[in-house]
Scaffold this active site. Structure first.
Site, short mmCIF file in Angstrom:
data_model
loop_
_atom_site.label_atom_id
_atom_site.label_comp_id
_atom_site.label_asym_id
_atom_site.label_seq_id
_atom_site.Cartn_x
_atom_site.Cartn_y
_atom_site.Cartn_z
N SER A 1 1.44 -23.62 31.83
CA SER A 1 2.80 -23.12 31.61
C SER A 1 3.19 -22.01 32.57
O SER A 1 4.37 -21.68 32.67
CB SER A 1 2.95 -22.63 30.16
OG SER A 1 2.09 -21.53 29.93
N LYS A 49 2.73 -15.59 28.73
CA LYS A 49 4.09 -15.91 29.13
C LYS A 49 4.72 -14.68 29.78
O LYS A 49 4.19 -13.59 29.71
CB LYS A 49 4.95 -16.28 27.89
CG LYS A 49 4.54 -17.57 27.18
CD LYS A 49 4.88 -18.80 28.00
CE LYS A 49 4.47 -20.08 27.29
NZ LYS A 49 3.03 -20.32 27.29
#
Lengths: 143, 316
Positions: free
Chosen positions: A64, A101
């Site tokens: 990601s 993230k």
């Protein structure tokens, strides 16, 4: 017990491994012949671990964050003492699950943004079980 | 060190106590240390009852608050609480002493930011000197707690007092009282009086089971009653060490911070095979050391191991 979370390892802060640091930047083409440009020594622990008591290594899984240069099996240097400011890459815990993230704060709202179009942005809504575990300062990527 | 007898003339039985020195000690103690360490690295365990098991996974060596509330005692065998564990979904983890040692170093490093003098008392607690620290000490303690939590993910409780013994009592209150929010400051005489009346004599640092029994049989049930006991009687029944404890309860600092770690501590490694009494008769000599973990635990403590002692109980 199988742990379904990121793998976290603790740095060995007692080994000292200073290595010569070259002053000039070495281009990717030919090596520099400037052997007298050795600046001194560089110990990676001292350079990249500013707060030993609060620093951990986190091994990344998943894709990601590839857009930020963070690939699977890379190691992040994570400092828990740093403030989780806007745009910092963080290790976050959401509903008991750990994730890496980029943190974005916008108009009073909080988002966890991936650096890969294949992964959606997550908004941290009020009342969600959420905390920032630590702030990533560096990524170590094996070639 | 002060002569404990010199204060008797000023602080005789029943007279108000007057601390002769303005020392301030703090005791910082991690809450449910082993269980909390595990939760830092696996947040999915945050709201589950959790126990940490001994080297061979036979006994419980640490419990989260939820596991304590379910009635799982310290040191019990896993077999004896297996029904509680199964019915309540209690998480069981093998102990990881390398992890706990590393986290302990981090906590102590964080504590050293809040005092120039820190005495590491055990793997999860330390005495700090707050002498000469300007400003609000409660705010200082709050800042200490916040820093340790942010850096390591571990909660500490902080007790403050004019002696180490009173700081220990304060820490106990800080840990157990929800109203304290993790900090208890026992420096005012009124607060000390109230705390000592509410503390059982057996919960005073330095009062072991034998002294507790003696004191209770003599009608001394609380720390407050012990503080007010006559010096001569205390010296006769409990020796100079007991007298030192009593003076510490009176606010007279007799035990300074230690600069070097104590040696000769005993390390205990529970062996569940010793629990069932019917196996005792099969032993003709101590069982061999089969777990490398035990030797490495002793070696990791930094002191040479003099001997291993094996304890077992014989019933029937």
């Amino acid at each position: 017990m199988v742990r379904k979370t990121l793998q976290i390892v603790r740095p060995d802060l007692f080994s000292h491994c200073p290595r010569p640091l070259f002053l000039g930047r070495v281009p990717a083409g030919f090596p520099s012949p400037a052997e007298d440009d050795i600046e001194g020594t560089l110990d990676l622990n001292r350079r990249y671990i500013r707060h030993p008591a609060a620093t951990f290594f986190v091994r990344v899984s998943g894709e990601s964050m590839v857009g930020a240069g963070i690939f699977p099996d890379d190691i992040l240097i994570v400092d828990r003492s740093l403030k989780a400011a806007d745009r910092r890459v963080v290790v976050a815990v959401m509903n008991g699950e750990m994730t890496v993230k980029r943190l974005r704060r916008k108009d009073g709202r909080l988002f966890l943004v991936s650096e890969n179009d294949a992964f959606p942005t997550m908004e941290v809504e009020e009342g969600t079980d959420f905390q920032v575990w630590g702030v990533a300062t560096c990524v170590i990527h094996s070639l | 060190m002060r002569d404990p007898f010199a204060v008797n003339e000023r602080c005789g039985q029943g007279e108000p106590r007057a601390p002769a020195e303005n020392r301030v000690f703090a005791l910082a103690d991690c809450n449910n240390f082993y269980a909390s360490c595990e939760r830092v690295f696996d947040p999915s365990l945050a709201n589950r009852p959790l126990v940490v098991l001994s080297n061979n996974d036979g006994c419980v060596v640490a419990r989260s608050e939820e596991a304590k509330a379910l009635g799982i005692g310290m040191g019990v065998t896993v077999m004896s609480v297996k029904d509680i564990i199964r019915k309540n979904g209690v998480a069981m983890l093998s102990s990881n002493y390398t992890l706990y040692g590393d986290m302990s170093r981090r906590v102590m490093e964080a504590l050293s930011q809040f005092s120039p003098d820190v005495e590491i008392y055990s793997i999860d607690e330390a005495f700090l000197s707050f002498d000469g620290i300007a400003g609000d000490l409660r705010a200082h303690a709050r800042s200490l707690r916040e820093s340790v939590l942010r850096w390591t993910g571990l909660q500490v409780s902080v007790g403050i007092g004019p002696t180490k013994t009173l700081a220990k009592i304060a820490n106990r209150i800080a840990k157990r009282s929800k109203a304290a929010w993790g900090i208890c400051d026992l420096r005012s005489p009124a607060d000390i009086d109230a705390a000592l009346e509410a503390t059982a004599v057996g919960d005073v640092w330095g009062i072991g089971p034998a002294h507790e029994k003696l004191l209770r049989e003599s009608g001394i049930e609380t720390a407050g009653a012990l503080r007010d006991a006559h010096d001569g009687w205390v010296r006769k029944k409990m020796g100079i060490v007991g007298l030192r404890t009593v003076h510490e309860l009176r606010g007279i600092s007799c035990i300074p911070l230690e600069e070097a770690p104590a040696t000769g501590r005993a390390l205990r490694c529970p062996d569940p095979s010793a629990a069932p009494s019917r196996r005792f008769r099969k032993w003709r000599k101590p069982p061999p050391i089969t777990r490398r973990g035990r030797r490495s635990n002793c070696a990791g403590a930094g002191s040479p191991c003099g001997c291993f002692r094996f304890f077992s109980s014989r019933t029937g």
